[in-house]
Scaffold this motif. Structure first.
Motif, PDB file in Angstrom:
ATOM      1  N   GLY A 588       0.821  -1.213   0.000  1.00 49.76           N
ATOM      2  CA  GLY A 588       0.000   0.000   0.000  1.00 49.76           C
ATOM      3  C   GLY A 588       0.850   1.256   0.000  1.00 49.76           C
ATOM      4  N   GLN A 589       1.955   1.212   0.769  1.00 47.03           N
ATOM      5  CA  GLN A 589       2.835   2.382   0.828  1.00 47.03           C
ATOM      6  C   GLN A 589       3.388   2.722  -0.544  1.00 47.03           C
ATOM      7  N   GLU A 590       3.772   1.661  -1.255  1.00 46.69           N
ATOM      8  CA  GLU A 590       4.308   1.890  -2.594  1.00 46.69           C
ATOM      9  C   GLU A 590       3.257   2.545  -3.488  1.00 46.69           C
ATOM     10  N   MET A 591       2.037   2.024  -3.367  1.00 50.00           N
ATOM     11  CA  MET A 591       0.934   2.541  -4.171  1.00 50.00           C
ATOM     12  C   MET A 591       0.651   4.002  -3.799  1.00 50.00           C
ATOM     13  N   ALA A 592       0.628   4.274  -2.486  1.00 47.86           N
ATOM     14  CA  ALA A 592       0.349   5.639  -2.027  1.00 47.86           C
ATOM     15  C   ALA A 592       1.396   6.601  -2.577  1.00 47.86           C
ATOM     16  N   LYS A 593       2.671   6.204  -2.494  1.00 51.01           N
ATOM     17  CA  LYS A 593       3.743   7.093  -2.953  1.00 51.01           C
ATOM     18  C   LYS A 593       3.643   7.344  -4.453  1.00 51.01           C
ATOM     19  N   ARG A 594       3.362   6.267  -5.192  1.00 52.34           N
ATOM     20  CA  ARG A 594       3.277   6.422  -6.641  1.00 52.34           C
ATOM     21  C   ARG A 594       2.107   7.341  -7.006  1.00 52.34           C
ATOM     22  N   ILE A 595       0.936   7.069  -6.434  1.00 55.00           N
ATOM     23  CA  ILE A 595      -0.254   7.843  -6.794  1.00 55.00           C
ATOM     24  C   ILE A 595      -0.128   9.295  -6.329  1.00 55.00           C
ATOM     25  N   TYR A 596       0.339   9.466  -5.088  1.00 53.19           N
ATOM     26  CA  TYR A 596       0.473  10.831  -4.569  1.00 53.19           C
ATOM     27  C   TYR A 596       1.493  11.622  -5.393  1.00 53.19           C
ATOM     28  N   GLY A 597       2.600  10.959  -5.721  1.00 55.85           N
ATOM     29  CA  GLY A 597       3.622  11.618  -6.531  1.00 55.85           C
ATOM     30  C   GLY A 597       3.060  12.104  -7.868  1.00 55.85           C
ATOM     31  N   LYS A 598       2.197  11.292  -8.416  1.00 56.60           N
ATOM     32  CA  LYS A 598       1.662  11.593  -9.741  1.00 56.60           C
ATOM     33  C   LYS A 598       0.630  12.732  -9.697  1.00 56.60           C
ATOM     34  N   TYR A 599      -0.179  12.798  -8.660  1.00 58.08           N
ATOM     35  CA  TYR A 599      -1.330  13.722  -8.677  1.00 58.08           C
ATOM     36  C   TYR A 599      -1.270  14.830  -7.644  1.00 58.08           C
ATOM     37  N   LYS A 600      -0.167  14.889  -6.918  1.00 61.67           N
ATOM     38  CA  LYS A 600      -0.020  15.902  -5.872  1.00 61.67           C
ATOM     39  C   LYS A 600      -0.399  17.304  -6.352  1.00 61.67           C
ATOM     40  N   GLN A 601       0.022  17.596  -7.573  1.00 60.43           N
ATOM     41  CA  GLN A 601      -0.218  18.951  -8.097  1.00 60.43           C
ATOM     42  C   GLN A 601      -1.703  19.277  -8.241  1.00 60.43           C
ATOM     43  N   ASN A 602      -2.524  18.251  -8.266  1.00 62.84           N
ATOM     44  CA  ASN A 602      -3.965  18.505  -8.397  1.00 62.84           C
ATOM     45  C   ASN A 602      -4.611  18.834  -7.053  1.00 62.84           C
TER      46      ASN A 602
END
Ligand code: BES
Ligand code: ZN
Length: 616
Positions: A588-602
């Motif tokens: 889950g941590q890996e998923m959270a980091k990947r997704i957050y990294g990708k969409y943080k700017q939104n």
């Protein structure tokens, strides 16, 4: 020491047959820990704002002119700013040497302006900084229409100072007018009188004649259109959203009349709602005359409009009678949740409102569990000294506050509480209220020496004590009992398709899911999804809960939709629990980091701040 008059002029509406409320003694003025301004001693009468919005530089710049009165003849006017560049300051047309103090954590930079006893107009030329927390700048690609940029502000609790040099405490009120220049073709709106029409020049004029505190200052600019609901209510949204939003909010006119029939006239003229792009970090914000709302309430079936009832209710609790400091936040939010549920009860029936009460009680239980049942942060009256006022932004203020009022209702009787509240709003309109002032007013006008009543309510335990007091009311659960029964049947092996779920609202679905054991097996998740299509649901509350369960169960078929949801929705209330669930396992941590990294700017800077702490 200064004293605030508690119950100055008490207006009693002619229609009310009850006796005039008692004036109570003076209570010492509350000390606001979160402002560096001395505007409680200098009268800040009016603000004239003249600013331009620059989308290329992500900057607001221009002039703030304060009309002041200085009867105490103070030598310096102190204002709040955070990250602002102050280009120059004049007092009555003459340039003066100002100073800007070093940054204090949470509070920002105090601006010091030399003034005299007779000084009247203080003009400040300024620009916002690159980290202005109140502002979210959206690229065209982050909007629905994808053609124009979008800007909106979120000033509560202490972010007005990141875009206006001001006395930024809830205890200081002022009227304002504004001239705002935006790129041609865009519409600008404020928490004020709005024109409803686009201006060809990109120049907009606003007027706000009712005095408001700084946290209720708001501005939005973008490709926005208006549609009326009735004479005094309407909706603003991006053109592609306008039709749907107009349908969803079809009952808002009726909602305003319902609120008025409960607690007195709506005093702000128009009531409109602006539907923001999905990155909005909140559910809603009660900006006067113009509630800002998340688009996640547009579910297609009007099932989430209690959020609008909530923001509307703030037109009384919060905007009319305002918490004196952020330590008295429950006076804003607890009263508003209570009022919201009374509006929903009047419009939809008690069975419906009881579901909202139960979901709220569950939130309260979870909050107490997560803060710790002895934590001081579970008191209604908060201690926020040297802390971020947003630390107080928990379900305690909302749900413990609302349940406290419900307890008073059940103990003293609804008629008595309603009369009391009606007078409370009338008698303190456009004033501030501290917890201590409120308790004194309650004592003088509701308790009135009835020691049995006082003992039954046990005010001290609620306001200055921890956890959920033993006398906390629980509402009857006619509709949720049926949901509980169906959930049990499912858990005991009945096929999901055989469950009796006809006519369920999203509240029933939410309760159905919330009380499932966690995690369910993948087979159980699959079965539920096949029968009820949760992965595809258009209801944001249900979707969020389902995705949390999906992460817990590692139910991979939901992950595509979950990422889609997380790529646009910026509402903190949804993001925080979902990312928190992901952070519980290495996968889950890996998923959270990947997704957050990708969409943080939104996401809005405020949401980013919360998530940066969580996802490391
Ligand atoms: N005034 C609050 C939002 C707020 C509080 C912003 C404190 C910043 C600091 C607003 O009225 C609110 O409570 N919004 C809720 C929705 C409501 C239905 C509980 C939200 O945004 O989730
Ligand atoms: Zn609220």
């Amino acid at each position: 020491m200064k004293y605030a008059m508690l119950a100055g002029v008490l207006l009693v509406a002619a229609a009310c047959q009850t006796p005039t409320p008692k004036q109570t003694q003076e209570v010492p003025a509350a000390k606001d820990q979160h402002t560096l301004s001395n505007a409680d001693s200098i009268r800040m009468q009016h603000l004239s704002l003249d600013v331009a919005v620059n989308f290329e530089q992500h900057q607001i710049s221009g002039q703030a002119v304060w009309t002041i009165e200085n009867p105490s003849k103070l030598p310096v006017l102190k204002l709040d700013t955070y990250g602002l560049t102050i280009d120059s300051v004049t007092v009555d047309g003459k340039k003066v040497p100002h100073t800007l103090d070093p940054t204090l954590p949470h509070l920002g930079n105090r601006l010091n302006i030399p003034v005299e006893a007779a000084s009247r107009k203080v003009a400040i030329w300024y620009k916002t900084g690159s980290k202005a927390t109140a502002l979210q700048w959206l690229e065209p690609s982050q909007t629905l229409g994808r053609k124009h940029p979008f800007l909106y502000t979120q000033s509560e609790s202490i972010y007005a100072r990141t875009w206006i040099p001001c006395p930024d405490g809830p205890g200081i009120r002022f009227t304002y007018d504004a001239c705002v220049t935006v790129p041609k073709g865009l519409m600008a709106l404020m928490s004020a009188e709005n024109t409803q029409q686009r201006s060809d020049s990109g120049i907009y004029h606003f007027k706000m004649e009712q005095p408001v505190p700084a946290y209720l200052m708001a501005l939005a600019a973008g490709d926005i259109a208006f549609r009326a609901i009735d004479q005094r209510t309407g909706v603003y949204a991006e053109p592609a959203m306008l039709e749907k939003a107009h349908y969803e909010l079809g009952e808002v006119g009726k909602m305003v009349s319902t609120a008025e029939s409960l607690y007195g006239p709506y005093r702000w003229g128009r009531y409109d709602v602006l539907i923001l792009p999905p990155g909005f970090p909140l559910g809603g914000m009660e900006n006067p005359r113009l509630t800002f709302s998340t688009p996640t309430i547009i579910a297609g079936d009007r099932s989430l409009v209690s959020l609008i009832a909530h923001e509307l209710a703030h037109s009384w609790s919060g905007n009319l009678v305002t918490n004196a400091t952020w330590e008295d936040f429950w006076l804003n939010e607890g009263f508003t949740v209570y009022f919201e549920r009374r509006i929903m009860e009047a419009m939809m029936g008690a069975d419906y409102a009881d579901m909202l009460w139960e979901l709220g009680y569950q939130d309260l239980e979870n909050e107490v569990k997560s803060l710790g049942k002895d934590s001081k942060d579970t008191h209604l009256k908060l201690d926020l000294k040297d802390r971020d006022p947003d630390d107080g932004l928990t379900s305690i203020a909302y749900e413990k506050g609302a349940h406290f009022l419900r307890l008073i209702e059940e103990t003293a009787g609804r008629a008595k509480l309603d009369t009391f509240l009606r007078h409370y709003f009338d008698g303190h309109a456009f004033q501030t209220m501290s917890t201590e002032q409120f308790l004194q007013y309650l004592d003088a006008n509701l308790i009135q020496g009835d020691t049995t009543l006082a003992r039954k309510i046990n005010i001290k335990a609620w306001v200055y004590g921890p956890g959920i007091p033993a006398n906390c009311p629980r509402v009857p659960q006619k509709r949720f009992e049926k949901v509980d029964a169906e959930r049990n049947r499912f858990l005991q092996g009945t096929a999901a398709t055989q469950l009796a779920t006809q006519g369920w609202t999203s509240h029933e679905w939410l309760h159905f899911l919330r009380k499932m054991p966690q995690p369910l097996t993948v087979a159980q998740m699959e079965q539920l999804d096949k029968a009820f299509h949760f992965t595809q649901t258009g209801n944001s509350e249900v979707a969020d809960r389902w995705f949390i369960m999906s992460v817990a169960a590692d139910y991979t078929p939901a992950y595509g939709s979950m990422e889609q949801f997380l790529s646009t929705v910026g509402r903190r209330k949804f993001l925080t629990p979902l990312y928190t669930e992901m952070m519980k396992t290495p996968k889950g941590q890996e998923m959270a980091k990947r997704i957050y990294g990708k969409y943080k700017q939104n996401y809005h800077p405020l949401a980013q701040e919360t998530l940066d702490k969580l996802i490391k």
